[in-house]
Design an enzyme around this catalytic site. Structure first.
Site, mmCIF file in Angstrom:
data_model
loop_
_atom_site.group_PDB
_atom_site.id
_atom_site.type_symbol
_atom_site.label_atom_id
_atom_site.label_comp_id
_atom_site.label_asym_id
_atom_site.label_seq_id
_atom_site.Cartn_x
_atom_site.Cartn_y
_atom_site.Cartn_z
ATOM 1 N N HIS B 31 11.946 -3.464 -3.400
ATOM 2 C CA HIS B 31 10.490 -3.649 -3.380
ATOM 3 C C HIS B 31 9.989 -3.891 -1.950
ATOM 4 O O HIS B 31 8.971 -3.327 -1.544
ATOM 5 C CB HIS B 31 10.110 -4.828 -4.283
ATOM 6 C CG HIS B 31 8.659 -5.203 -4.199
ATOM 7 N ND1 HIS B 31 7.631 -4.339 -4.528
ATOM 8 C CD2 HIS B 31 8.050 -6.356 -3.792
ATOM 9 C CE1 HIS B 31 6.466 -4.945 -4.344
ATOM 10 N NE2 HIS B 31 6.692 -6.162 -3.887
ATOM 11 N N HIS B 55 6.267 -10.639 2.656
ATOM 12 C CA HIS B 55 5.062 -10.972 1.897
ATOM 13 C C HIS B 55 5.303 -11.866 0.678
ATOM 14 O O HIS B 55 4.409 -12.567 0.235
ATOM 15 C CB HIS B 55 4.300 -9.694 1.490
ATOM 16 C CG HIS B 55 4.901 -8.953 0.335
ATOM 17 N ND1 HIS B 55 5.951 -8.072 0.478
ATOM 18 C CD2 HIS B 55 4.602 -8.957 -0.989
ATOM 19 C CE1 HIS B 55 6.263 -7.561 -0.695
ATOM 20 N NE2 HIS B 55 5.464 -8.081 -1.613
ATOM 21 N N GLU B 59 5.778 -17.348 -1.472
ATOM 22 C CA GLU B 59 5.494 -17.482 -2.909
ATOM 23 C C GLU B 59 6.770 -17.608 -3.743
ATOM 24 O O GLU B 59 6.826 -18.388 -4.697
ATOM 25 C CB GLU B 59 4.696 -16.253 -3.366
ATOM 26 C CG GLU B 59 4.051 -16.376 -4.717
ATOM 27 C CD GLU B 59 3.174 -15.170 -5.007
ATOM 28 O OE1 GLU B 59 2.174 -14.977 -4.288
ATOM 29 O OE2 GLU B 59 3.503 -14.403 -5.934
ATOM 30 N N ASP B 60 7.796 -16.879 -3.384
ATOM 31 C CA ASP B 60 8.962 -16.755 -4.280
ATOM 32 C C ASP B 60 10.245 -17.414 -3.794
ATOM 33 O O ASP B 60 11.224 -17.477 -4.545
ATOM 34 C CB ASP B 60 9.259 -15.274 -4.543
ATOM 35 C CG ASP B 60 8.165 -14.608 -5.356
ATOM 36 O OD1 ASP B 60 7.370 -15.336 -5.987
ATOM 37 O OD2 ASP B 60 8.080 -13.369 -5.348
#
Lengths: 68, 171
Positions: B31, B55, B59-60
Protein backbone atom coordinates in the site's frame (compact mmCIF):
# COMPACT_ATOMS: atom_id res chain seq x y z
CA UNK A 1 9.87 17.10 23.29
CA UNK A 2 10.02 14.39 25.92
CA UNK A 3 12.70 14.58 28.59
CA UNK A 4 11.73 11.39 30.44
CA UNK A 5 12.95 8.14 28.92
CA UNK A 6 10.13 6.84 26.73
CA UNK A 7 10.95 3.16 26.40
CA UNK A 8 7.76 2.36 24.45
CA UNK A 9 8.92 4.54 21.59
CA UNK A 10 12.53 3.39 21.53
CA UNK A 11 11.94 0.65 18.92
CA UNK A 12 10.52 3.28 16.54
CA UNK A 13 13.53 5.51 17.14
CA UNK A 14 15.78 2.51 16.51
CA UNK A 15 13.90 1.90 13.27
CA UNK A 16 14.56 5.47 12.19
CA UNK A 17 18.23 5.29 13.11
CA UNK A 18 18.67 2.03 11.23
CA UNK A 19 16.90 3.50 8.22
CA UNK A 20 19.18 6.54 8.12
CA UNK A 21 22.29 4.53 8.86
CA UNK A 22 21.45 2.13 6.01
CA UNK A 23 22.08 4.87 3.46
CA UNK A 24 25.41 4.08 1.78
CA UNK A 25 28.21 6.42 2.85
CA UNK A 26 25.83 8.37 5.07
CA UNK A 27 28.70 9.24 7.41
CA UNK A 28 30.78 10.89 4.71
CA UNK A 29 30.56 14.25 3.05
CA UNK A 30 27.81 16.84 3.38
CA UNK A 31 25.20 14.28 4.33
CA UNK A 32 26.94 13.29 7.57
CA UNK A 33 26.18 16.48 9.47
CA UNK A 34 22.54 16.45 8.39
CA UNK A 35 22.07 12.78 9.27
CA UNK A 36 23.77 13.15 12.64
CA UNK A 37 21.52 16.10 13.42
CA UNK A 38 18.45 14.04 12.53
CA UNK A 39 19.68 11.12 14.63
CA UNK A 40 20.31 13.34 17.63
CA UNK A 41 16.87 14.94 17.29
CA UNK A 42 15.28 11.49 17.01
CA UNK A 43 17.06 10.28 20.15
CA UNK A 44 15.94 13.39 21.98
CA UNK A 45 12.29 12.56 21.27
CA UNK A 46 12.57 9.63 23.68
CA UNK A 47 14.86 11.39 26.13
CA UNK A 48 18.11 9.86 24.88
CA UNK A 49 21.21 11.78 23.86
CA UNK A 50 24.05 10.49 21.71
CA UNK A 51 26.05 9.38 24.74
CA UNK A 52 23.07 7.33 25.99
CA UNK A 53 22.82 5.73 22.57
CA UNK A 54 26.46 4.62 22.71
CA UNK A 55 25.97 3.19 26.20
CA UNK A 56 22.89 1.29 25.03
CA UNK A 57 24.80 -0.10 22.06
CA UNK A 58 27.68 -1.26 24.29
CA UNK A 59 25.27 -2.91 26.72
CA UNK A 60 23.57 -4.71 23.84
CA UNK A 61 26.94 -5.85 22.51
CA UNK A 62 28.02 -7.08 25.98
CA UNK A 63 24.74 -8.95 26.41
CA UNK A 64 25.13 -10.61 23.02
CA UNK A 65 28.71 -11.62 23.80
CA UNK A 66 27.61 -13.02 27.18
CA UNK A 67 24.88 -15.06 25.50
CA UNK A 68 27.35 -16.46 22.99
CA UNK B 1 11.88 2.63 -8.67
CA UNK B 2 14.47 5.38 -8.35
CA UNK B 3 14.05 6.86 -4.89
CA UNK B 4 15.81 9.84 -3.35
CA UNK B 5 17.73 9.31 -0.11
CA UNK B 6 14.86 10.78 1.88
CA UNK B 7 12.34 8.54 0.12
CA UNK B 8 14.51 5.47 0.77
CA UNK B 9 14.83 6.29 4.46
CA UNK B 10 11.11 7.01 4.75
CA UNK B 11 10.26 3.69 3.07
CA UNK B 12 12.74 1.73 5.19
CA UNK B 13 11.50 3.38 8.39
CA UNK B 14 7.84 2.83 7.48
CA UNK B 15 8.45 -0.85 6.71
CA UNK B 16 10.08 -1.29 10.11
CA UNK B 17 7.43 0.76 11.92
CA UNK B 18 4.50 -1.13 10.35
CA UNK B 19 6.21 -4.44 11.14
CA UNK B 20 3.95 -7.36 10.26
CA UNK B 21 0.83 -5.29 9.62
CA UNK B 22 -1.04 -6.28 6.48
CA UNK B 23 -2.95 -4.32 3.87
CA UNK B 24 -5.64 -6.81 2.97
CA UNK B 25 -3.76 -9.89 1.85
CA UNK B 26 -0.55 -7.97 1.14
CA UNK B 27 2.32 -6.78 3.34
CA UNK B 28 1.66 -3.17 4.32
CA UNK B 29 4.50 -1.89 2.15
CA UNK B 30 2.46 -2.75 -0.95
CA UNK B 31 0.00 0.00 0.00
CA UNK B 32 2.79 2.44 0.88
CA UNK B 33 4.51 1.83 -2.47
CA UNK B 34 1.21 2.32 -4.27
CA UNK B 35 0.48 5.66 -2.58
CA UNK B 36 4.04 6.77 -3.37
CA UNK B 37 3.76 5.67 -6.99
CA UNK B 38 0.46 7.53 -7.37
CA UNK B 39 2.14 10.67 -5.99
CA UNK B 40 4.81 10.23 -8.67
CA UNK B 41 2.24 9.42 -11.38
CA UNK B 42 0.32 12.64 -10.73
CA UNK B 43 3.44 14.79 -10.39
CA UNK B 44 3.21 15.65 -6.70
CA UNK B 45 6.28 17.42 -5.28
CA UNK B 46 9.05 15.65 -3.37
CA UNK B 47 7.70 16.20 0.13
CA UNK B 48 4.51 14.31 -0.81
CA UNK B 49 6.54 11.40 -2.19
CA UNK B 50 8.34 11.11 1.15
CA UNK B 51 5.15 11.60 3.16
CA UNK B 52 3.43 8.91 1.06
CA UNK B 53 5.59 6.28 2.74
CA UNK B 54 4.98 7.77 6.19
CA UNK B 55 1.29 8.64 5.89
CA UNK B 56 -0.02 5.87 8.17
CA UNK B 57 2.84 5.71 10.70
CA UNK B 58 1.34 8.09 13.26
CA UNK B 59 -2.17 6.66 12.94
CA UNK B 60 -1.26 2.97 12.83
CA UNK B 61 2.13 2.44 14.49
CA UNK B 62 2.26 4.89 17.40
CA UNK B 63 5.09 6.85 15.79
CA UNK B 64 5.20 10.30 17.36
CA UNK B 65 4.92 13.56 15.46
CA UNK B 66 8.20 14.59 17.10
CA UNK B 67 9.98 11.57 15.64
CA UNK B 68 8.71 12.24 12.11
CA UNK B 69 9.72 15.88 12.50
CA UNK B 70 13.16 14.86 13.80
CA UNK B 71 13.75 12.43 10.97
CA UNK B 72 12.14 14.18 8.03
CA UNK B 73 11.47 17.81 8.93
CA UNK B 74 8.45 19.82 9.94
CA UNK B 75 6.86 20.10 6.47
CA UNK B 76 6.60 16.34 6.08
CA UNK B 77 5.53 15.88 9.72
CA UNK B 78 2.69 18.36 9.14
CA UNK B 79 1.55 16.47 6.03
CA UNK B 80 1.48 13.18 7.93
CA UNK B 81 -0.34 14.66 10.93
CA UNK B 82 -2.93 16.31 8.71
CA UNK B 83 -4.00 13.07 7.03
CA UNK B 84 -3.98 11.08 10.29
CA UNK B 85 -7.36 10.58 11.90
CA UNK B 86 -7.96 9.70 15.53
CA UNK B 87 -11.12 8.58 17.25
CA UNK B 88 -13.03 5.57 18.55
CA UNK B 89 -14.42 4.52 15.16
CA UNK B 90 -13.99 5.05 11.42
CA UNK B 91 -16.52 7.89 11.26
CA UNK B 92 -14.75 9.79 14.03
CA UNK B 93 -11.33 9.19 12.48
CA UNK B 94 -12.52 10.47 9.09
CA UNK B 95 -14.05 13.55 10.71
CA UNK B 96 -10.87 14.24 12.65
CA UNK B 97 -8.68 14.06 9.54
CA UNK B 98 -11.12 16.16 7.49
CA UNK B 99 -11.16 18.92 10.10
CA UNK B 100 -7.36 19.04 9.92
CA UNK B 101 -7.35 19.05 6.13
CA UNK B 102 -9.81 21.94 5.98
CA UNK B 103 -7.49 23.86 8.29
CA UNK B 104 -4.32 22.68 6.52
CA UNK B 105 -5.32 21.99 2.90
CA UNK B 106 -1.72 21.18 1.91
CA UNK B 107 -2.45 17.65 3.17
CA UNK B 108 -5.38 17.06 0.81
CA UNK B 109 -3.38 15.87 -2.25
CA UNK B 110 -1.74 13.21 -0.08
CA UNK B 111 -5.14 12.04 1.14
CA UNK B 112 -6.40 11.87 -2.45
CA UNK B 113 -3.43 9.66 -3.42
CA UNK B 114 -4.22 7.41 -0.45
CA UNK B 115 -7.85 7.08 -1.48
CA UNK B 116 -6.93 6.37 -5.12
CA UNK B 117 -4.65 3.61 -3.82
CA UNK B 118 -7.51 2.25 -1.71
CA UNK B 119 -9.81 2.21 -4.72
CA UNK B 120 -7.32 0.70 -7.13
CA UNK B 121 -6.47 -2.02 -4.61
CA UNK B 122 -10.15 -2.91 -4.29
CA UNK B 123 -10.51 -3.14 -8.04
CA UNK B 124 -7.36 -5.25 -8.32
CA UNK B 125 -7.99 -7.72 -5.53
CA UNK B 126 -10.27 -10.67 -5.92
CA UNK B 127 -12.75 -10.07 -3.08
CA UNK B 128 -13.01 -6.31 -2.77
CA UNK B 129 -16.79 -6.03 -2.65
CA UNK B 130 -17.31 -4.87 0.96
CA UNK B 131 -14.40 -2.43 1.01
CA UNK B 132 -15.19 -1.00 -2.40
CA UNK B 133 -18.80 -0.58 -1.35
CA UNK B 134 -17.69 1.28 1.78
CA UNK B 135 -15.36 3.64 -0.11
CA UNK B 136 -18.00 4.20 -2.78
CA UNK B 137 -20.63 4.95 -0.13
CA UNK B 138 -18.26 7.40 1.56
CA UNK B 139 -17.19 9.12 -1.66
CA UNK B 140 -19.88 11.83 -1.95
CA UNK B 141 -19.14 13.08 1.59
CA UNK B 142 -15.38 12.69 1.02
CA UNK B 143 -15.62 14.80 -2.14
CA UNK B 144 -17.90 17.38 -0.54
CA UNK B 145 -15.55 17.80 2.42
CA UNK B 146 -12.27 17.96 0.53
CA UNK B 147 -12.94 19.44 -2.91
CA UNK B 148 -12.81 23.08 -1.83
CA UNK B 149 -9.83 22.58 0.50
CA UNK B 150 -8.05 20.85 -2.39
CA UNK B 151 -8.30 24.09 -4.36
CA UNK B 152 -6.32 25.81 -1.58
CA UNK B 153 -3.72 23.05 -1.33
CA UNK B 154 -1.13 24.70 -3.56
CA UNK B 155 -1.33 21.77 -6.00
CA UNK B 156 -3.69 21.36 -8.95
CA UNK B 157 -5.77 18.36 -7.89
CA UNK B 158 -7.93 18.19 -11.04
CA UNK B 159 -6.35 14.97 -12.32
CA UNK B 160 -6.51 13.35 -8.88
CA UNK B 161 -10.23 14.10 -8.59
CA UNK B 162 -10.82 12.83 -12.12
CA UNK B 163 -9.20 9.52 -11.19
CA UNK B 164 -11.27 9.30 -7.99
CA UNK B 165 -14.44 10.06 -9.95
CA UNK B 166 -13.51 7.33 -12.43
CA UNK B 167 -13.02 4.80 -9.63
CA UNK B 168 -15.96 5.63 -7.37
CA UNK B 169 -18.62 7.50 -9.32
CA UNK B 170 -18.99 4.84 -11.99
CA UNK B 171 -19.95 2.23 -9.39
Amino acid sequence: MSTALDTDKQPLVEALLVAWEAIPDWSEGDLAEEVMARIERALATVGLDTQDKIIHALRALKKREDEE
Amino acid sequence: MGLSIEEKVARDFAVRAHGDQRYGVDPYVVHLDEVHDIAVEFGLPTEYRVAAFLHDTIEDTGTTVALIEAGFGIDIAQLVVTVSGFGPNRRARIADAEIKMVAHPRGVPLKLCDRIANGRACLRQQSPVKLLAMYTREYPDFRAALYKPSQRSGFDCTALWAELDRIFEAR
